[in-house]
Design an enzyme around this catalytic site. Structure first.
Site, PDB file in Angstrom:
ATOM      1  N   ASN A 119     -29.973  -3.556  40.088  1.00 11.50           N
ATOM      2  CA  ASN A 119     -30.058  -2.306  40.853  1.00 11.50           C
ATOM      3  C   ASN A 119     -31.456  -1.688  40.809  1.00 11.50           C
ATOM      4  O   ASN A 119     -31.610  -0.476  40.953  1.00 11.50           O
ATOM      5  CB  ASN A 119     -28.960  -1.328  40.412  1.00 11.50           C
ATOM      6  CG  ASN A 119     -29.027  -1.011  38.939  1.00 11.50           C
ATOM      7  OD1 ASN A 119     -29.954  -1.435  38.251  1.00 11.50           O
ATOM      8  ND2 ASN A 119     -28.062  -0.253  38.457  1.00 11.50           N
ATOM      9  N   HIS A 124     -34.407   1.476  36.326  1.00 12.36           N
ATOM     10  CA  HIS A 124     -33.783   2.192  35.209  1.00 12.36           C
ATOM     11  C   HIS A 124     -34.450   3.555  35.118  1.00 12.36           C
ATOM     12  O   HIS A 124     -35.657   3.665  35.363  1.00 12.36           O
ATOM     13  CB  HIS A 124     -33.993   1.452  33.881  1.00 12.36           C
ATOM     14  CG  HIS A 124     -33.692   2.321  32.694  1.00 12.36           C
ATOM     15  ND1 HIS A 124     -32.417   2.454  32.189  1.00 12.36           N
ATOM     16  CD2 HIS A 124     -34.486   3.160  31.964  1.00 12.36           C
ATOM     17  CE1 HIS A 124     -32.452   3.330  31.188  1.00 12.36           C
ATOM     18  NE2 HIS A 124     -33.692   3.767  31.027  1.00 12.36           N
ATOM     19  N   LYS A 161     -37.117  -2.909  37.763  1.00 11.07           N
ATOM     20  CA  LYS A 161     -36.448  -4.074  37.177  1.00 11.07           C
ATOM     21  C   LYS A 161     -36.879  -5.386  37.854  1.00 11.07           C
ATOM     22  O   LYS A 161     -37.452  -5.377  38.947  1.00 11.07           O
ATOM     23  CB  LYS A 161     -34.929  -3.884  37.287  1.00 11.07           C
ATOM     24  CG  LYS A 161     -34.381  -2.749  36.423  1.00 11.07           C
ATOM     25  CD  LYS A 161     -32.851  -2.722  36.512  1.00 11.07           C
ATOM     26  CE  LYS A 161     -32.256  -1.647  35.611  1.00 11.07           C
ATOM     27  NZ  LYS A 161     -30.766  -1.676  35.664  1.00 11.07           N
ATOM     28  N   GLU A 215     -37.014   6.350  24.742  1.00  5.95           N
ATOM     29  CA  GLU A 215     -37.369   5.200  25.592  1.00  5.95           C
ATOM     30  C   GLU A 215     -38.878   5.133  25.823  1.00  5.95           C
ATOM     31  O   GLU A 215     -39.453   4.041  25.862  1.00  5.95           O
ATOM     32  CB  GLU A 215     -36.586   5.287  26.906  1.00  5.95           C
ATOM     33  CG  GLU A 215     -35.098   5.051  26.684  1.00  5.95           C
ATOM     34  CD  GLU A 215     -34.236   5.244  27.923  1.00  5.95           C
ATOM     35  OE1 GLU A 215     -33.015   5.067  27.806  1.00  5.95           O
ATOM     36  OE2 GLU A 215     -34.772   5.573  29.001  1.00  5.95           O
ATOM     37  N   TYR A 261     -31.154  -1.752  25.422  1.00  3.36           N
ATOM     38  CA  TYR A 261     -29.807  -1.518  25.968  1.00  3.36           C
ATOM     39  C   TYR A 261     -28.727  -1.573  24.878  1.00  3.36           C
ATOM     40  O   TYR A 261     -27.555  -1.783  25.181  1.00  3.36           O
ATOM     41  CB  TYR A 261     -29.502  -2.531  27.076  1.00  3.36           C
ATOM     42  CG  TYR A 261     -30.115  -2.164  28.427  1.00  3.36           C
ATOM     43  CD1 TYR A 261     -29.722  -1.005  29.094  1.00  3.36           C
ATOM     44  CD2 TYR A 261     -31.051  -2.971  29.048  1.00  3.36           C
ATOM     45  CE1 TYR A 261     -30.254  -0.659  30.327  1.00  3.36           C
ATOM     46  CE2 TYR A 261     -31.590  -2.642  30.286  1.00  3.36           C
ATOM     47  CZ  TYR A 261     -31.188  -1.481  30.920  1.00  3.36           C
ATOM     48  OH  TYR A 261     -31.705  -1.136  32.149  1.00  3.36           O
TER      49      TYR A 261
HETATM   50  N1  UDP Z   1     -24.466  -2.255  34.655  1.00  4.40           N
HETATM   51  C1  UDP Z   1     -23.759  -3.346  35.130  1.00  4.40           C
HETATM   52  N2  UDP Z   1     -22.415  -3.186  35.379  1.00  4.40           N
HETATM   53  C2  UDP Z   1     -21.775  -2.013  35.190  1.00  4.40           C
HETATM   54  C3  UDP Z   1     -22.489  -0.903  34.709  1.00  4.40           C
HETATM   55  C4  UDP Z   1     -23.844  -1.060  34.451  1.00  4.40           C
HETATM   56  O1  UDP Z   1     -24.313  -4.435  35.308  1.00  4.40           O
HETATM   57  O2  UDP Z   1     -20.549  -1.935  35.442  1.00  4.40           O
HETATM   58  C5  UDP Z   1     -25.917  -2.412  34.372  1.00  4.40           C
HETATM   59  C6  UDP Z   1     -26.792  -1.848  35.488  1.00  4.40           C
HETATM   60  O3  UDP Z   1     -27.955  -2.662  35.610  1.00  4.40           O
HETATM   61  C7  UDP Z   1     -27.126  -0.471  34.963  1.00  4.40           C
HETATM   62  C8  UDP Z   1     -27.263  -0.746  33.474  1.00  4.40           C
HETATM   63  O4  UDP Z   1     -26.256  -1.695  33.186  1.00  4.40           O
HETATM   64  O5  UDP Z   1     -28.296   0.051  35.578  1.00  4.40           O
HETATM   65  C9  UDP Z   1     -27.101   0.445  32.563  1.00  4.40           C
HETATM   66  O6  UDP Z   1     -25.892   1.094  32.867  1.00  4.40           O
HETATM   67  P1  UDP Z   1     -25.800   2.696  32.963  1.00  4.40           P
HETATM   68  O7  UDP Z   1     -24.360   3.039  33.043  1.00  4.40           O
HETATM   69  O8  UDP Z   1     -26.628   3.303  31.873  1.00  4.40           O
HETATM   70  O9  UDP Z   1     -26.445   2.999  34.415  1.00  4.40           O
HETATM   71  P2  UDP Z   1     -27.825   3.667  34.887  1.00  4.40           P
HETATM   72  O10 UDP Z   1     -28.184   4.744  33.901  1.00  4.40           O
HETATM   73  O11 UDP Z   1     -28.845   2.534  34.920  1.00  4.40           O
HETATM   74  O12 UDP Z   1     -27.546   4.197  36.259  1.00  4.40           O
END
Ligand code: UDP
Length: 140
Positions: A114, A117, A11, A128, A51
């Site tokens: 974070n 992805h 990211k 994807e 997303y």
């Molecule tokens: N995210 C966020 N706040 C939250 C949950 C998710 O900003 O409370 C963002 C974060 O960048 C995350 C992405 O949305 O990686 C997608 O969320 P997901 O729950 O799919 O998490 P991942 O699969 O990336 O661990």
């Protein structure tokens, strides 16, 4: 365990801090092989489409802004049980909950920024990969 393919994004927060190599090293050490890789600057339409499953969540707007702020690296990773292995190497979504040694524990700035992805299931991995790569860009 079967040979699988999964989709990964390094990211903007991580690309900006020059962490591409360190993050790819983590994948390679875990037995995940990059078989397609490119640096792109995501458009708003791409980020919103990618997303789309989160479009009604409160963090959606901020997530899209973060994803289009600067370039990312998109990859296809191949390996035994690659989908789960990638999720293990990434660590928990919130870096505060991520295990030692994971990418998010070492590099993530926050739950939003974070660093990586990774696809969460075979169906999403296939979708994807198709979203960002043509078949002729994948060299297994
Ligand atoms: N995210 C966020 N706040 C939250 C949950 C998710 O900003 O409370 C963002 C974060 O960048 C995350 C992405 O949305 O990686 C997608 O969320 P997901 O729950 O799919 O998490 P991942 O699969 O990336 O661990």
């Amino acid at each position: 365990m079967a040979l699988e393919r999964t989709f990964s994004i390094i990211k903007p927060d991580a690309v900006r801090r020059n962490l591409i190599g360190k993050i790819i090293a983590k994948f390679e050490e875990a037995g995940l092989r990059p078989i397609a890789l490119k640096k792109i600057h995501m458009t708003r339409a791409q980020a919103e489409g990618f997303y789309g499953v989160h479009k009604d969540r409160p963090f959606f707007g901020e997530l899209v802004e973060q994803m289009i702020a600067s370039p990312v690296v998109v990859q296809v990773l191949e390996g035994e049980g690659a989908i789960l292995k990638n999720r293990e190497v990434m660590g928990a979504t919130n870096p505060a909950n991520a295990a030692d040694g994971t990418i998010r524990k070492e590099f993530a700035l926050s739950i939003g920024e974070n660093s990586v992805h990774g696809s969460d299931a075979p169906e999403t991995a296939a979708e994807e990969i198709k979203f960002f790569f043509n078949d002729d860009e994948i060299v297994g």
